[in-house]
Design a protein around this motif. Structure first.
Motif, PDB file in Angstrom:
ATOM      1  N   MET A   1       0.854  -1.181   0.000  1.00 48.09           N
ATOM      2  CA  MET A   1       0.000   0.000   0.000  1.00 48.09           C
ATOM      3  C   MET A   1       0.892   1.235   0.000  1.00 48.09           C
ATOM      4  O   MET A   1       1.835   1.333   0.781  1.00 48.09           O
ATOM      5  N   SER A   2       0.577   2.168  -0.862  1.00 48.50           N
ATOM      6  CA  SER A   2       1.399   3.366  -0.975  1.00 48.50           C
ATOM      7  C   SER A   2       1.247   4.250   0.259  1.00 48.50           C
ATOM      8  O   SER A   2       0.247   4.176   0.973  1.00 48.50           O
ATOM      9  N   GLY A   3       2.245   5.089   0.480  1.00 49.21           N
ATOM     10  CA  GLY A   3       2.226   5.992   1.624  1.00 49.21           C
ATOM     11  C   GLY A   3       1.047   6.945   1.587  1.00 49.21           C
ATOM     12  O   GLY A   3       0.415   7.210   2.611  1.00 49.21           O
ATOM     13  N   LEU A   4       0.719   7.454   0.403  1.00 48.26           N
ATOM     14  CA  LEU A   4      -0.394   8.395   0.273  1.00 48.26           C
ATOM     15  C   LEU A   4      -1.719   7.706   0.567  1.00 48.26           C
ATOM     16  O   LEU A   4      -2.552   8.252   1.293  1.00 48.26           O
ATOM     17  N   LEU A   5      -1.910   6.500   0.061  1.00 49.33           N
ATOM     18  CA  LEU A   5      -3.152   5.762   0.314  1.00 49.33           C
ATOM     19  C   LEU A   5      -3.296   5.456   1.796  1.00 49.33           C
ATOM     20  O   LEU A   5      -4.374   5.612   2.370  1.00 49.33           O
ATOM     21  N   ARG A   6      -2.220   5.045   2.425  1.00 48.47           N
ATOM     22  CA  ARG A   6      -2.250   4.769   3.871  1.00 48.47           C
ATOM     23  C   ARG A   6      -2.615   6.024   4.651  1.00 48.47           C
ATOM     24  O   ARG A   6      -3.418   5.983   5.583  1.00 48.47           O
ATOM     25  N   TYR A   7      -2.049   7.136   4.271  1.00 49.29           N
ATOM     26  CA  TYR A   7      -2.327   8.423   4.925  1.00 49.29           C
ATOM     27  C   TYR A   7      -3.799   8.793   4.756  1.00 49.29           C
ATOM     28  O   TYR A   7      -4.457   9.221   5.714  1.00 49.29           O
ATOM     29  N   LEU A   8      -4.333   8.626   3.559  1.00 49.30           N
ATOM     30  CA  LEU A   8      -5.741   8.938   3.305  1.00 49.30           C
ATOM     31  C   LEU A   8      -6.672   8.023   4.096  1.00 49.30           C
ATOM     32  O   LEU A   8      -7.705   8.473   4.602  1.00 49.30           O
ATOM     33  N   ILE A   9      -6.315   6.761   4.233  1.00 48.49           N
ATOM     34  CA  ILE A   9      -7.118   5.830   5.035  1.00 48.49           C
ATOM     35  C   ILE A   9      -7.130   6.269   6.495  1.00 48.49           C
ATOM     36  O   ILE A   9      -8.177   6.257   7.142  1.00 48.49           O
ATOM     37  N   LYS A  10      -5.986   6.689   7.009  1.00 53.28           N
ATOM     38  CA  LYS A  10      -5.914   7.181   8.387  1.00 53.28           C
ATOM     39  C   LYS A  10      -6.856   8.374   8.578  1.00 53.28           C
ATOM     40  O   LYS A  10      -7.588   8.451   9.566  1.00 53.28           O
ATOM     41  N   ILE A  11      -6.813   9.304   7.650  1.00 60.94           N
ATOM     42  CA  ILE A  11      -7.657  10.492   7.742  1.00 60.94           C
ATOM     43  C   ILE A  11      -9.131  10.103   7.683  1.00 60.94           C
ATOM     44  O   ILE A  11      -9.944  10.600   8.478  1.00 60.94           O
ATOM     45  N   MET A  12      -9.487   9.217   6.782  1.00 59.34           N
ATOM     46  CA  MET A  12     -10.890   8.823   6.634  1.00 59.34           C
ATOM     47  C   MET A  12     -11.423   8.126   7.883  1.00 59.34           C
ATOM     48  O   MET A  12     -12.525   8.422   8.343  1.00 59.34           O
ATOM     49  N   ILE A  13     -10.657   7.210   8.448  1.00 55.27           N
ATOM     50  CA  ILE A  13     -11.108   6.509   9.649  1.00 55.27           C
ATOM     51  C   ILE A  13     -11.281   7.495  10.802  1.00 55.27           C
ATOM     52  O   ILE A  13     -12.273   7.451  11.529  1.00 55.27           O
ATOM     53  N   SER A  14     -10.325   8.394  10.958  1.00 58.24           N
ATOM     54  CA  SER A  14     -10.413   9.396  12.028  1.00 58.24           C
ATOM     55  C   SER A  14     -11.624  10.295  11.827  1.00 58.24           C
ATOM     56  O   SER A  14     -12.361  10.582  12.784  1.00 58.24           O
ATOM     57  N   ALA A  15     -11.858  10.731  10.609  1.00 57.83           N
ATOM     58  CA  ALA A  15     -13.004  11.597  10.323  1.00 57.83           C
ATOM     59  C   ALA A  15     -14.320  10.867  10.570  1.00 57.83           C
ATOM     60  O   ALA A  15     -15.277  11.464  11.084  1.00 57.83           O
ATOM     61  N   ILE A  16     -14.379   9.604  10.228  1.00 52.85           N
ATOM     62  CA  ILE A  16     -15.597   8.827  10.453  1.00 52.85           C
ATOM     63  C   ILE A  16     -15.914   8.739  11.938  1.00 52.85           C
ATOM     64  O   ILE A  16     -17.065   8.922  12.356  1.00 52.85           O
TER      65      ILE A  16
END
Length: 119
Positions: A1-16
């Motif tokens: 998994m790319s660094g950017l995708l991992r970062y975006l997943i972190k943001i999405m889970i936190s926002a949810i």
């Protein structure tokens, strides 16, 4: 998994999580408070740190720091409702409560340093 995708997943889970707490709190403050009081942020941070580094010493260090900082963070949750119950403006109460919490962190860090505990 790319660094950017991992970062975006972190943001999405936190926002949810934040959105769920906010929406549930509109219906019932009790359940919203229960969800918000869970150490979800801490658990996510520990999970992401371990997932990114596989370093259990860093995870243990973060876990210890979280434990130590929980105590002064409680000041916020004592001061905020007291000020709001006295009909203080929300934003002013938020600022004063946050300032009291930051002061608590500084004082607590000072006390810990007297016992040789460096944060």
């Amino acid at each position: 998994m790319s660094g950017l995708l991992r970062y975006l997943i972190k943001i999405m889970i936190s926002a949810i999580i934040i959105t769920v707490v906010s929406e549930v709190s509109k219906k019932t403050g009790y359940i919203g408070g229960l969800i918000a009081s869970l150490p979800l942020t801490s658990m996510l941070a520990l999970f992401w740190l371990y997932n990114d580094t596989k370093d259990v010493d860093k995870v243990a260090g973060l876990s210890t720091s979280i434990l130590l900082f929980v105590i002064p963070s409680l000041i916020f949750f004592v001061v905020m409702p007291l000020l709001l119950k006295k009909d203080m403006n929300f934003y002013l109460a938020l600022a004063i409560s946050s300032g009291a919490m930051v002061s608590g962190y500084a004082f607590f860090s000072f006390i810990l340093s007297r016992f040789g505990i460096k944060l």
